[in-house]
Design a protein around this motif. Sequence first.
Motif, mmCIF file in Angstrom:
data_model
loop_
_atom_site.group_PDB
_atom_site.id
_atom_site.type_symbol
_atom_site.label_atom_id
_atom_site.label_comp_id
_atom_site.label_asym_id
_atom_site.label_seq_id
_atom_site.Cartn_x
_atom_site.Cartn_y
_atom_site.Cartn_z
ATOM 1 N N VAL A 120 0.849 -1.209 0.000
ATOM 2 C CA VAL A 120 0.000 0.000 0.000
ATOM 3 C C VAL A 120 0.880 1.253 0.000
ATOM 4 C CG1 VAL A 120 -1.656 1.346 1.388
ATOM 5 C CG2 VAL A 120 -2.008 -1.116 1.046
ATOM 6 N N GLU A 121 1.936 1.218 0.815
ATOM 7 C CA GLU A 121 2.872 2.353 0.879
ATOM 8 C C GLU A 121 3.623 2.522 -0.438
ATOM 9 O OE1 GLU A 121 3.630 4.824 3.237
ATOM 10 O OE2 GLU A 121 1.674 4.096 3.887
ATOM 11 N N LYS A 124 1.486 4.220 -2.927
ATOM 12 C CA LYS A 124 1.372 5.637 -2.561
ATOM 13 C C LYS A 124 2.570 6.428 -3.111
ATOM 14 C CE LYS A 124 0.896 8.026 1.740
ATOM 15 N NZ LYS A 124 0.891 7.847 3.192
ATOM 16 N N GLU A 128 2.806 9.543 -5.651
ATOM 17 C CA GLU A 128 3.397 10.815 -5.199
ATOM 18 C C GLU A 128 4.585 11.243 -6.056
ATOM 19 O OE1 GLU A 128 4.386 10.306 -1.081
ATOM 20 O OE2 GLU A 128 2.290 10.283 -0.441
ATOM 21 N N GLU A 148 -7.227 4.068 -8.917
ATOM 22 C CA GLU A 148 -6.435 5.154 -8.334
ATOM 23 C C GLU A 148 -5.216 5.486 -9.203
ATOM 24 O OE1 GLU A 148 -4.550 6.435 -4.005
ATOM 25 O OE2 GLU A 148 -5.087 4.348 -4.369
#
Length: 359
Positions: A120-121, A124, A128, A148
């Motif tokens: 999940v990180e 992300k 980013e 996403e």
Amino acid sequence: MLMNQVTNLLKIEHPIIQAPMAGGITTSDLVAAVSNSGGLGMIGAGYMTPAQIREQISEIKQLTSMPFGINLFVPNEFNAKEEEVKSTNHLLNPIREKLNLPPTDHVELPSFHDAYEKYVEQIKIVIEEKVPICSFTFGLPSKSVVAELKQHNIMLIGTATTVKEAIEVEKSGMDIVVAQGSEAGGHRGSFMNEEQENLIGLMSLIPQVADNVNIPVIAAGGIMDGRGLMASICLGAQAVQMGTAFLTCIESGAHQVHKEAILHAFEDETVVTRSFSGKPARGLINPFILNMREYEKDLPEFPVQNSLTQDIRKASGSQNNKDYMSLWSGQSPRLSKNQSVKTLIESIISDVKSKIVKQ
């Protein structure tokens, strides 16, 4: 020349993708050199922490302004059975002794929860840091993750070893599918069935995948030069993904012992084994694989077995001992060369040009 849907989608000059080899092979220098030479450099981020990923992305951005991508492992539920772990450690301890390592009864095992949190990180950070291309191995991201990533205009690539898997890759919303033939080095990208029937040769796999999906196909497995690129395109692929060819390049972070082993290996010296990680992977046969061969079916699944053999692989590497290292390699080691990325890509393109002219 050779511009097509894949080169347009990925915004690259040549239909050549450097396979995202996890475990430190895809250095910033390697990824940037591939992208700067007109191909697509890929970070093999499967084992990396989110902080390491961010750091490497930042380094690569200093080295190239061209597109590059990242590959993530999709975490799957797994069980670390105490008895399995105990009996496997019992098999591994004599090998540890040979490497002057202490015998081990207890190893800190990974948990699915931790693996999922890390994933999940990782997602992300990809968003980013605006990495333009993200590929997945060992499964497919959830619909919400796909949505996403697409919201941020990230190109998505899935890996398949059968037509059935390729169809699932397309259904999941991926933009491109990598058809991984049985010749490929390293881990099989299988996610629906990991038995021997997934070992389909690339020449058979490409046209069958191309006929059954509408998204473009990238061919992977044993491709080392312009001949492999042209053959793949003739069969219905629009690009190639090459691992072993880049692994022996100067910019690669592979251990020198690993590089030398491939440069001096023959085509009949690779096998598919579960011994190192618990997942089928192709590499050069060595004493570790031979020692573990009769117990393979009873070994823990990935990533449990991977954790159990970590100290052995690490010690073997630091002692320059190829006997107990995972020497991942595709089936075309005789075609490998010790050269720069630029030389490799230029030779592939000039090879293709000369063949087109001859025709």
